[in-house]
Design an enzyme around this catalytic site. Structure first.
Site, PDB file in Angstrom:
ATOM      1  N   TYR A 146     -69.480  15.576 -21.045  1.00  0.00           N
ATOM      2  CA  TYR A 146     -70.096  15.315 -22.347  1.00  0.00           C
ATOM      3  C   TYR A 146     -69.322  14.203 -23.029  1.00  0.00           C
ATOM      4  CZ  TYR A 146     -71.622  16.040 -27.202  1.00  0.00           C
ATOM      5  OH  TYR A 146     -72.124  15.872 -28.469  1.00  0.00           O
ATOM      6  N   ASP A 239     -62.557   9.418 -21.171  1.00  0.00           N
ATOM      7  CA  ASP A 239     -62.905  10.064 -22.430  1.00  0.00           C
ATOM      8  C   ASP A 239     -61.955  11.249 -22.605  1.00  0.00           C
ATOM      9  OD1 ASP A 239     -63.915  11.360 -24.587  1.00  0.00           O
ATOM     10  OD2 ASP A 239     -65.988  11.456 -23.886  1.00  0.00           O
ATOM     11  N   LYS A 267     -60.860  14.700 -31.873  1.00  0.00           N
ATOM     12  CA  LYS A 267     -60.343  16.067 -31.999  1.00  0.00           C
ATOM     13  C   LYS A 267     -58.866  16.106 -32.414  1.00  0.00           C
ATOM     14  CE  LYS A 267     -64.221  18.002 -29.591  1.00  0.00           C
ATOM     15  NZ  LYS A 267     -64.996  17.442 -28.525  1.00  0.00           N
TER      16      LYS A 267
HETATM   17  C1  PLP Z   1     -66.206  16.467 -28.575  1.00  0.00           C
HETATM   18  C2  PLP Z   1     -66.342  15.390 -27.562  1.00  0.00           C
HETATM   19  C3  PLP Z   1     -66.967  14.170 -27.847  1.00  0.00           C
HETATM   20  C4  PLP Z   1     -67.697  13.928 -29.143  1.00  0.00           C
HETATM   21  O1  PLP Z   1     -66.847  13.961 -30.227  1.00  0.00           O
HETATM   22  P1  PLP Z   1     -67.476  14.215 -31.699  1.00  0.00           P
HETATM   23  O2  PLP Z   1     -66.301  14.071 -32.600  1.00  0.00           O
HETATM   24  O3  PLP Z   1     -68.068  15.570 -31.652  1.00  0.00           O
HETATM   25  O4  PLP Z   1     -68.501  13.157 -31.903  1.00  0.00           O
HETATM   26  C5  PLP Z   1     -66.924  13.180 -26.911  1.00  0.00           C
HETATM   27  N1  PLP Z   1     -66.315  13.363 -25.728  1.00  0.00           N
HETATM   28  C6  PLP Z   1     -65.713  14.520 -25.411  1.00  0.00           C
HETATM   29  C7  PLP Z   1     -65.019  14.648 -24.105  1.00  0.00           C
HETATM   30  C8  PLP Z   1     -65.725  15.574 -26.309  1.00  0.00           C
HETATM   31  O5  PLP Z   1     -65.171  16.740 -25.970  1.00  0.00           O
END
Ligand code: PLP
Length: 422
Positions: A146, A239, A267
């Site tokens: 994701y 990511d 995060k």
């Molecule tokens: C949470 C997440 C996102 C998106 O971040 P948001 O702050 O919710 O837009 C993108 N990549 C990864 C791996 C994530 O866990």
């Protein structure tokens, strides 16, 4: 024993009238765990308190940002101090500089960093940067990872490597530019680069996929992806929105000793306030406006409250003692779960995923996951709620340990899990 969440239900019914599904992010609706969402009134340390006065030991931790736990005193003090100084200037300020310097001191290949407001924004900007730097259009992602809700990443595997829209409103043109390969599949990885390598601006992966259960990847797979990206002039994007500053301070890049071309963070980096970031070499980042011609901006980017909360968080993480505490808790949890029949745990550092079954090999790809995994989740989730444990309300979300957790919290979780009839 907690009482029925009557006030939550009342608020939820009101919320349904004014917001889609009554929530502001889909998984919060409890659609995959059954029942109505809990409305939380306050949180402290490892505990959530709902509007009915029930308390829960929290292993969701806001889906990852709160590595120090709720209302951590140092982060709270930083945020309060920021509020005292006024909270948005729309100008340069010292805090984002300090945060960037702190990060670069430990992660030297991240030479230049740009702060944004979410993980989604970080990914969206990283993809634009890769496309500009390579003058190519297509990107490769992996099924089960994701990357936020930007159109280019809301793409699911179609036939072969072709991507298809994973959401209404994503155009076929966007889908056509995103290819999707399976995780942990060397043949398909080679196939993707053989066929499309010359067209790929970027390959993007969660080096610790944690959004479809927890699907740890092998060193070899990530190393091969690094190698192929180099060979084909494709920019590799790690990511690390979840794994950054959680899989150790340097995240998976440090763990696997693999330098991506671009990293995205979110995060933990904001300590629970809205922050995202992307970083890479000066050479690459010079494409970003105002230095270069890749436009990317934000009214509230590097907001001082978020920057100061992020600084307080990363300063706590710098000496490694928090990670040692988290590792001790993780081992305790792992050992306890091993003694319970009917449930498996996959753990990477302070991220863990509980899935039904016993003694099975942890899956590395969604296709390795038994479809039955989700079936009894609603029952499991509400059993734990009754026992005063809050897990993320979806079988696919990863759970998190925080610095505020203590061995007693692990014991409480193990007792609750152990009393479920698998
Ligand atoms: C949470 C997440 C996102 C998106 O971040 P948001 O702050 O919710 O837009 C993108 N990549 C990864 C791996 C994530 O866990």
């Amino acid at each position: 024993m907690n009482k029925a969440p009557e006030r939550s239900t009342e608020l939820y019914n009101r919320a349904l009238a004014v917001s889609p599904g009554g929530v502001h992010s889909p998984v919060r609706a409890f659609g995959q765990s059954g029942g109505n969402p809990l409305f939380i009134q306050s949180a402290q340390g490892s505990t959530l308190t709902d509007v009915d006065g029930n308390t829960y030991t929290d292993f969701c931790m806001a889906f990852g940002p709160l590595i120090l736990g709720h209302n951590d005193p140092a982060v709270a003090a930083a945020a309060h101090a920021a509020l005292d100084d006024g909270w948005s200037y729309g100008t340069a300020e010292p805090w984002s500089l300090e945060l960037a310097e702190l990060i670069r001191a430990r992660i030297p290949w991240a030479e230049k960093i740009r702060f944004v407001n979410s993980g989604t924004e970080a990914v969206m900007s990283a993809l634009r940067l890769a496309r500009a730097a390579t003058e190519r259009n297509r990107v490769l992602k992996f099924a089960g990872c994701y990357h936020g809700h930007t159109d280019a990443m809301l793409i699911e595997a179609g036939s072969g490597l072709a991507g298809v829209a994973g959401s209404a409103g994503v155009t076929p043109g966007v889908a056509d530019d995103t290819l999707v390969a399976p995780l942990d599949d060397f043949d398909q990885l080679h196939h993707a680069f053989d066929l499309y390598g010359h067209e790929l601006a970027a390959a993007i992966i969660e080096p610790m996929p944690a959004n479809h259960g927890l699907l740890p990847q092998s060193d070899e797979f990530l190393a091969e992806l690094r190698l192929l990206s180099h060979r084909h002039g494709t920019r590799l994007i790690f990511d690390e929105v979840i794994s950054g500053f959680r899989a150790g301070f340097g995240g998976c890049a440090e763990r696997f000793a693999i330098e991506p071309d671009i990293v995205t963070w979110g995060k933990v980096i904001g300590g629970g306030f809205p922050v995202g970031a992307y970083a890479g070499s000066s050479d690459l980042m010079q494409h970003i406006a105002p230095e270069g011609d890749v436009y990317q901006a934000g009214t509230l980017s590097a907001n001082p409250v978020a920057m100061r909360a992020g600084l307080a968080t990363l300063r706590r993480l710098r000496d490694g003692s928090v990670y040692e505490h988290l590792e001790r808790l993780g081992r305790l949890l792992e050992a306890g779960i091993a003694g319970i029949t009917g449930i498996n745990i996959t753990r990477v550092d302070s991220a863990f995923w509980l899935w039904p079954g016993s003694d099975e090999e942890p899956p590395r790809s969604p296709s390795d996951i038994d479809a039955a995994v989700a079936e009894r989740f609603p029952e499991f989730h509400s059993h734990l709620l009754d026992a005063g444990i809050y897990l993320p309300p979806s079988p696919w979300e990863t759970c998190f340990l925080a610095a505020s957790h203590q061995p007693d919290d692990i014991t409480k979780l193990l007792t609750a899990v152990g009393s479920f009839k698998f």
